[in-house]
Design an enzyme around this catalytic site. Structure first.
Site, PDB file in Angstrom:
ATOM      1  N   GLN A 104      -2.385   2.781   3.269  1.00 51.12           N
ATOM      2  CA  GLN A 104      -1.113   2.717   3.985  1.00 51.12           C
ATOM      3  C   GLN A 104      -1.248   3.388   5.349  1.00 51.12           C
ATOM      4  O   GLN A 104      -1.683   4.538   5.443  1.00 51.12           O
ATOM      5  CB  GLN A 104       0.008   3.409   3.181  1.00 51.12           C
ATOM      6  CG  GLN A 104       1.374   3.266   3.842  1.00 51.12           C
ATOM      7  CD  GLN A 104       2.498   3.917   3.042  1.00 51.12           C
ATOM      8  OE1 GLN A 104       2.250   4.694   2.113  1.00 51.12           O
ATOM      9  NE2 GLN A 104       3.725   3.613   3.402  1.00 51.12           N
ATOM     10  N   HIS A 162       6.644  -1.378   3.102  1.00 51.02           N
ATOM     11  CA  HIS A 162       6.576  -2.788   3.506  1.00 51.02           C
ATOM     12  C   HIS A 162       5.731  -3.546   2.501  1.00 51.02           C
ATOM     13  O   HIS A 162       4.783  -3.001   1.931  1.00 51.02           O
ATOM     14  CB  HIS A 162       6.020  -2.945   4.926  1.00 51.02           C
ATOM     15  CG  HIS A 162       4.750  -2.208   5.165  1.00 51.02           C
ATOM     16  ND1 HIS A 162       4.694  -0.856   5.405  1.00 51.02           N
ATOM     17  CD2 HIS A 162       3.463  -2.638   5.162  1.00 51.02           C
ATOM     18  CE1 HIS A 162       3.434  -0.490   5.555  1.00 51.02           C
ATOM     19  NE2 HIS A 162       2.669  -1.542   5.396  1.00 51.02           N
ATOM     20  N   ASN A 213       0.821  -1.203   0.000  1.00 44.05           N
ATOM     21  CA  ASN A 213       0.000   0.000   0.000  1.00 44.05           C
ATOM     22  C   ASN A 213       0.862   1.264   0.000  1.00 44.05           C
ATOM     23  O   ASN A 213       1.835   1.348   0.757  1.00 44.05           O
ATOM     24  CB  ASN A 213      -0.887   0.009   1.251  1.00 44.05           C
ATOM     25  CG  ASN A 213      -1.800  -1.209   1.316  1.00 44.05           C
ATOM     26  OD1 ASN A 213      -2.247  -1.709   0.289  1.00 44.05           O
ATOM     27  ND2 ASN A 213      -2.060  -1.699   2.510  1.00 44.05           N
TER      28      ASN A 213
HETATM   29  P1  AMP Z   1      -0.332  -0.868   5.889  1.00 44.55           P
HETATM   30  O1  AMP Z   1      -1.788  -0.644   6.155  1.00 44.55           O
HETATM   31  O2  AMP Z   1      -0.017  -1.436   4.551  1.00 44.55           O
HETATM   32  O3  AMP Z   1       0.493   0.356   6.231  1.00 44.55           O
HETATM   33  O4  AMP Z   1       0.082  -2.026   6.877  1.00 44.55           O
HETATM   34  C1  AMP Z   1       0.553  -1.844   8.164  1.00 44.55           C
HETATM   35  C2  AMP Z   1       0.572  -3.225   8.777  1.00 44.55           C
HETATM   36  O5  AMP Z   1       1.490  -3.209   9.847  1.00 44.55           O
HETATM   37  C3  AMP Z   1      -0.774  -3.648   9.368  1.00 44.55           C
HETATM   38  O6  AMP Z   1      -1.126  -4.900   8.776  1.00 44.55           O
HETATM   39  C4  AMP Z   1      -0.513  -3.783  10.854  1.00 44.55           C
HETATM   40  O7  AMP Z   1      -1.197  -4.856  11.424  1.00 44.55           O
HETATM   41  C5  AMP Z   1       0.988  -3.987  10.886  1.00 44.55           C
HETATM   42  N1  AMP Z   1       1.678  -3.512  12.078  1.00 44.55           N
HETATM   43  C6  AMP Z   1       1.591  -2.290  12.640  1.00 44.55           C
HETATM   44  N2  AMP Z   1       2.445  -2.202  13.683  1.00 44.55           N
HETATM   45  C7  AMP Z   1       3.078  -3.393  13.772  1.00 44.55           C
HETATM   46  C8  AMP Z   1       4.075  -3.921  14.641  1.00 44.55           C
HETATM   47  N3  AMP Z   1       4.582  -3.217  15.631  1.00 44.55           N
HETATM   48  N4  AMP Z   1       4.507  -5.181  14.418  1.00 44.55           N
HETATM   49  C9  AMP Z   1       3.985  -5.931  13.410  1.00 44.55           C
HETATM   50  N5  AMP Z   1       3.065  -5.478  12.549  1.00 44.55           N
HETATM   51  C10 AMP Z   1       2.599  -4.234  12.739  1.00 44.55           C
END
Ligand code: AMP
Ligand code: ZN
Length: 136
Positions: A95, A101, A88
């Site tokens: 995002q 990521h 995203n």
């Molecule tokens: P996005 O919406 O593509 O920015 O995805 C962010 C992702 O990061 C989400 O799926 C969250 O569940 C994950 N996330 C956020 N903080 C953490 C963390 N500290 N450790 C592992 N995953 C995380």
């Protein structure tokens, strides 16, 4: 380079513990804390880039190589039936963490997730117009 106030920089560089499933010089792969499905993982470059626009090309290529390896591992070990790669960029695209990521989301028959889009429609003229914009 790390960004001081970025949580994924801290995780990628090992300053905050995470469920790491793979690590090399350039990347760390962790389990998502809010998994869409069993095994949902995130590929994090150790150097900060907010999104795909900022990501160096060679890091983009490297992330896809890591994705390939982890995808095979997930198929073998988790016996998933499929896999979505999701990435995203920008709030409009969902995002929430502004450090590039790549999501690896193993899929299982009947897992109830809806990760795909709703198909729309376009006229030939609309398709021609956008093709011109993107190729000029
Ligand atoms: P996005 O919406 O593509 O920015 O995805 C962010 C992702 O990061 C989400 O799926 C969250 O569940 C994950 N996330 C956020 N903080 C953490 C963390 N500290 N450790 C592992 N995953 C995380
Ligand atoms: Zn960062």
């Amino acid at each position: 380079m790390k960004k001081d106030d970025c949580i994924f920089c801290k995780i990628a560089n090992g300053e905050i513990p995470s469920g790491t499933i793979y690590e090399d010089e350039l990347f760390r792969v962790i389990l998502d804390l809010g998994p869409a499905t069993r095994g949902h993982a995130l590929i994090l470059p150790k150097d900060h880039a907010s999104d795909l626009y900022e990501l160096p090309e060679e890091t983009a290529a490297g992330a896809m190589k890591v994705a390939k390896q982890i995808a095979l591992k997930m198929k073998e070990k988790l016996h998933c039936d499929g896999l979505n790669l999701v990435q995203n960029n920008g709030e409009a695209a969902g995002q929430t963490v502004k450090h590039f990521h790549l999501h690896l989301i193993p899929r299982y028959e009947g897992d109830g997730q809806e990760i795909l889009w709703n198909p729309g429609s376009a006229t030939k003229e609309e398709l021609d117009e956008v093709r011109k914009e993107l190729t000029e």
